[in-house]
Design a protein around this motif. Structure first.
Motif, mmCIF file in Angstrom:
data_model
loop_
_atom_site.group_PDB
_atom_site.id
_atom_site.type_symbol
_atom_site.label_atom_id
_atom_site.label_comp_id
_atom_site.label_asym_id
_atom_site.label_seq_id
_atom_site.Cartn_x
_atom_site.Cartn_y
_atom_site.Cartn_z
ATOM 1 N N ASP A 19 0.838 -1.202 0.000
ATOM 2 C CA ASP A 19 0.000 0.000 0.000
ATOM 3 C C ASP A 19 0.877 1.258 0.000
ATOM 4 N N SER A 20 1.890 1.247 0.853
ATOM 5 C CA SER A 20 2.741 2.430 0.998
ATOM 6 C C SER A 20 4.188 2.012 1.174
ATOM 7 N N VAL A 21 5.092 2.835 0.661
ATOM 8 C CA VAL A 21 6.509 2.652 0.961
ATOM 9 C C VAL A 21 7.008 3.930 1.621
ATOM 10 N N LEU A 22 7.643 3.756 2.770
ATOM 11 C CA LEU A 22 8.140 4.875 3.572
ATOM 12 C C LEU A 22 9.639 5.002 3.340
ATOM 13 N N ILE A 23 10.073 6.151 2.842
ATOM 14 C CA ILE A 23 11.461 6.302 2.414
ATOM 15 C C ILE A 23 12.099 7.486 3.142
ATOM 16 N N SER A 24 13.225 7.218 3.771
ATOM 17 C CA SER A 24 13.954 8.291 4.450
ATOM 18 C C SER A 24 14.364 9.350 3.431
ATOM 19 N N LEU A 25 14.223 10.598 3.825
ATOM 20 C CA LEU A 25 14.490 11.714 2.913
ATOM 21 C C LEU A 25 15.587 12.608 3.469
ATOM 22 N N GLY A 26 16.650 12.745 2.691
ATOM 23 C CA GLY A 26 17.695 13.712 3.018
ATOM 24 C C GLY A 26 17.799 14.653 1.839
ATOM 25 N N ALA A 27 18.865 14.496 1.047
ATOM 26 C CA ALA A 27 18.975 15.296 -0.174
ATOM 27 C C ALA A 27 18.034 14.788 -1.261
ATOM 28 N N GLY A 28 17.649 13.523 -1.181
ATOM 29 C CA GLY A 28 16.594 13.055 -2.069
ATOM 30 C C GLY A 28 16.955 11.964 -3.060
ATOM 31 N N ALA A 29 18.211 11.488 -3.084
ATOM 32 C CA ALA A 29 18.572 10.451 -4.056
ATOM 33 C C ALA A 29 17.731 9.192 -3.849
ATOM 34 N N MET A 30 17.637 8.753 -2.606
ATOM 35 C CA MET A 30 16.905 7.512 -2.346
ATOM 36 C C MET A 30 15.410 7.709 -2.556
ATOM 37 N N ALA A 31 14.877 8.807 -2.041
ATOM 38 C CA ALA A 31 13.435 9.026 -2.147
ATOM 39 C C ALA A 31 13.009 9.182 -3.600
ATOM 40 N N SER A 32 13.760 9.970 -4.372
ATOM 41 C CA SER A 32 13.356 10.175 -5.762
ATOM 42 C C SER A 32 13.600 8.905 -6.582
ATOM 43 N N THR A 92 -0.522 -2.480 4.389
ATOM 44 C CA THR A 92 0.750 -3.143 4.122
ATOM 45 C C THR A 92 1.775 -2.080 3.744
ATOM 46 N N VAL A 93 2.771 -1.958 4.581
ATOM 47 C CA VAL A 93 3.710 -0.842 4.499
ATOM 48 C C VAL A 93 5.133 -1.390 4.443
ATOM 49 N N ALA A 94 5.913 -0.909 3.493
ATOM 50 C CA ALA A 94 7.330 -1.282 3.444
ATOM 51 C C ALA A 94 8.174 -0.087 3.844
ATOM 52 N N THR A 95 9.287 -0.358 4.490
ATOM 53 C CA THR A 95 10.243 0.716 4.754
ATOM 54 C C THR A 95 11.660 0.205 4.553
ATOM 55 N N ILE A 96 12.519 1.110 4.169
ATOM 56 C CA ILE A 96 13.889 0.752 3.811
ATOM 57 C C ILE A 96 14.808 1.091 4.983
ATOM 58 N N LEU A 97 15.453 0.069 5.519
ATOM 59 C CA LEU A 97 16.411 0.298 6.599
ATOM 60 C C LEU A 97 17.756 0.547 5.929
ATOM 61 N N CYS A 98 18.076 1.824 5.751
ATOM 62 C CA CYS A 98 19.079 2.213 4.764
ATOM 63 C C CYS A 98 20.512 2.199 5.281
ATOM 64 N N GLY A 99 20.720 2.046 6.587
ATOM 65 C CA GLY A 99 22.086 2.009 7.093
ATOM 66 C C GLY A 99 22.150 1.590 8.546
ATOM 67 N N SER A 100 23.317 1.109 8.955
ATOM 68 C CA SER A 100 23.508 0.699 10.356
ATOM 69 C C SER A 100 24.817 1.224 10.912
ATOM 70 N N ASN A 101 25.303 2.321 10.361
ATOM 71 C CA ASN A 101 26.569 2.844 10.853
ATOM 72 C C ASN A 101 26.353 3.727 12.074
ATOM 73 N N VAL A 102 26.324 3.072 13.192
ATOM 74 C CA VAL A 102 26.136 3.746 14.477
ATOM 75 C C VAL A 102 27.023 3.013 15.473
ATOM 76 N N THR A 103 27.658 3.756 16.363
ATOM 77 C CA THR A 103 28.478 3.069 17.362
ATOM 78 C C THR A 103 27.550 2.414 18.386
ATOM 79 N N PRO A 104 27.978 1.271 18.937
ATOM 80 C CA PRO A 104 27.145 0.639 19.970
ATOM 81 C C PRO A 104 26.894 1.586 21.140
ATOM 82 N N GLU A 105 27.872 2.419 21.447
ATOM 83 C CA GLU A 105 27.712 3.343 22.573
ATOM 84 C C GLU A 105 26.574 4.325 22.293
ATOM 85 N N ALA A 106 26.603 4.939 21.112
ATOM 86 C CA ALA A 106 25.543 5.899 20.775
ATOM 87 C C ALA A 106 24.198 5.193 20.701
ATOM 88 N N PHE A 107 24.199 4.031 20.104
ATOM 89 C CA PHE A 107 22.941 3.290 19.971
ATOM 90 C C PHE A 107 22.323 3.031 21.341
#
Lengths: 327, 327
Positions: A169-182, A295-310
């Motif tokens: 039904d929907s796809v939820l896309i993280s938006l920054g400068a727009g490469a992924m969303a567009s 029914t909703v899809a979303t893109i988990l686009c990255g995991s670069n986070v330190t365990p401490e910050a997480f």
């Protein structure tokens, strides 16, 4: 509209397969919590732990022979991906990053062989330096979202989502400068016309969302979000043009919702994601029932986070004796 | 030898694609820490968060029409996978589990529609009950590792690893009852003859390893490992026969190494895995240089662990104010 389906389909043959055909599956435990049928598209299981390799592979594969060096400005993920793609091809890579950038991302860029140049200020200050560097050295400037190859590479995620056996039904896309969303949005609109394309941005870094609503770039303050991967304040006009005709909606989410989304993804899906990857789930949390039963899809686009910050952000419950003092 | 390559290749067409073609990539940050080139094969990004769906899909797809109910004994992952595969096909599923089983796994089995029957004791007590249940109700008994379909399904992991563009010196495979080790090992030996197949088992649940060394089953005590996914004490003779002609080596790892491997996978790869999935990395830690400079793949076979248990075991550093009391 700069995007063309044929070029996006062509990009699939240019990208290192390690970035392609990523897992996409229904996560029932998290869907139950959120009240919808949730499809996760996971872009974190590759050598740079983000989707950005799809774009840098596309750009550099087309460049081969024409340049022996490349440069980009990056909050971290683009820089890692460019370093990876450059190293594979013998193309030297420089990355200009903010001195306040995520230390995990900076360390990984260097480990992948990039020359890292730190500048004070936001991503746009880094872009100025990168542009100057390119002019001075002859290095090819890879500008995220402005370089259509970054959009076409990201768009291959949309092609894969469109191949899902499930009606989305929907796809939820993280938006920054727009490469992924567009890119992803364009692919979906081309291949699955009924799927709603919803962009999600932090309310503390809302430049593109506000521009989409206004129909033109608007003045916003400095970004103040933990989602470093989508934190910018200037809108690229041609990306705004593309996205205006693709996005069905763009919504903003709070920092609290981003953190709660990261926590829920950890608890109910066993995943570690960086803040920018949690925007879609955050928008369901703040959607006031909009996605109930859908029914909703979303893109988990990255995991670069330190365990401490997480752990600091998500307050993971813990009872390790060496951290609780006298208890 | 019960395994045949043609049947394994055939299983690929019978398995829900959501379980197939899982990510396999070099994780340089963790490889750097371990002193080798490390390829991760990640089996956790699917609806049951483990590789077991490959086996239950294989078994039930062959069963269709012949039975309308199935039962298994499970420490948790097989039960979840059987519940998933049964639900897709309208086959009722009962799972007999230990009352001491991982609560996350029990909850997920129920959510997937399985009838869960709890018994006291180890996995073998559950198997007795499941066998009786099958005899009494006519349900088809899916016995892990003894049912060749569970081995053939798991073996499809080996086929995918054999398609890697990288030459693999060694593949480290978690060893419990032996379905994954014998299946994956057989596929590798068939398709990549030079790759060394190394099984890894907890020293606190060493039944199959000691049997391999002795050439016959030997008496061992009750398992005392956190790696619930591989904790058994009885050896299935036909699996021992298969594995004897496949495995180049079988090694044992300490509980401390399992925990440290989980922690390292979290810190350097951003992954949450359950203890049974960390055995390969644990064996590199305790390998005394055996893998230095070599190219080593390991299969991260599951991630069904509660965040509480994960954090308790790995002592993830944290500074959440609501968990540190008066500090």
């Amino acid at each position: 509209m700069r995007l063309e389906l044929a070029r996006i389909l062509g990009a699939r043959d240019q990208i290192d397969p390690v970035f392609l055909n990523t897992p996409q599956y229904e996560c029932e435990p998290l869907g139950d919590v959120l009240g919808c049928r949730l499809i996760l598209k996971v872009e974190t299981l590759n050598p740079v732990r983000s989707f950005k390799g799809r774009g840098t592979e596309t750009v550099l594969s087309r460049l081969e022979g024409d340049a022996d060096a490349a440069v980009c400005a990056s909050a971290g993920n683009l820089g890692q991906a460019l370093a990876y793609s450059g190293r594979r091809r013998g193309i030297g890579v420089a990355v200009v990053a903010s001195s306040a950038a995520n230390p995990l991302k900076l360390e990984r860029m260097k480990a992948l062989g990039a020359t890292v140049i730190l500048v004070d200020g936001e991503i746009e200050a880094a872009l100025e330096t990168a542009t100057r560097y390119a002019a001075e050295t002859g290095a090819f400037l890879v500008e995220d979202s402005r370089d259509i190859g970054t959009c076409e590479g990201a768009a291959t995620i949309g092609v894969e989502l469109a191949e899902s056996p499930v009606e989305l039904d929907s796809v939820l896309i993280s938006l920054g400068a727009g490469a992924m969303a567009s890119g992803v949005g364009f692919a979906l609109k081309s291949l699955r016309k009924t799927t709603e394309v919803i962009c999600v941005q932090p309310e503390n870094a809302p430049a593109m969302t506000l521009a989409l609503r206004a129909g033109h770039p608007v003045e916003v303050g400095a970004p103040g979000t933990i989602a470093d991967g989508v934190a910018g304040r200037y809108v690229i006009p041609e990306v705004l043009d593309d996205l205006s005709s693709i996005a069905d909606d763009a919504v903003l989410v709070s920092e609290a919702a981003i953190v709660e989304a990261m926590r829920l993804l950890h608890v109910h899906a066993g995943l570690v994601v960086e803040p920018a990857a949690a925007l879609g789930v955050a928008s369901i949390l703040e959607g006031q029932g909009r996605f109930d039963g859908r029914t909703v899809a979303t893109i988990l686009c990255g995991s670069n986070v330190t365990p401490e910050a997480f752990n600091r952000w998500t307050h993971v419950p813990i009872s390790a004796p060496d951290t609780v003092g006298s208890r």
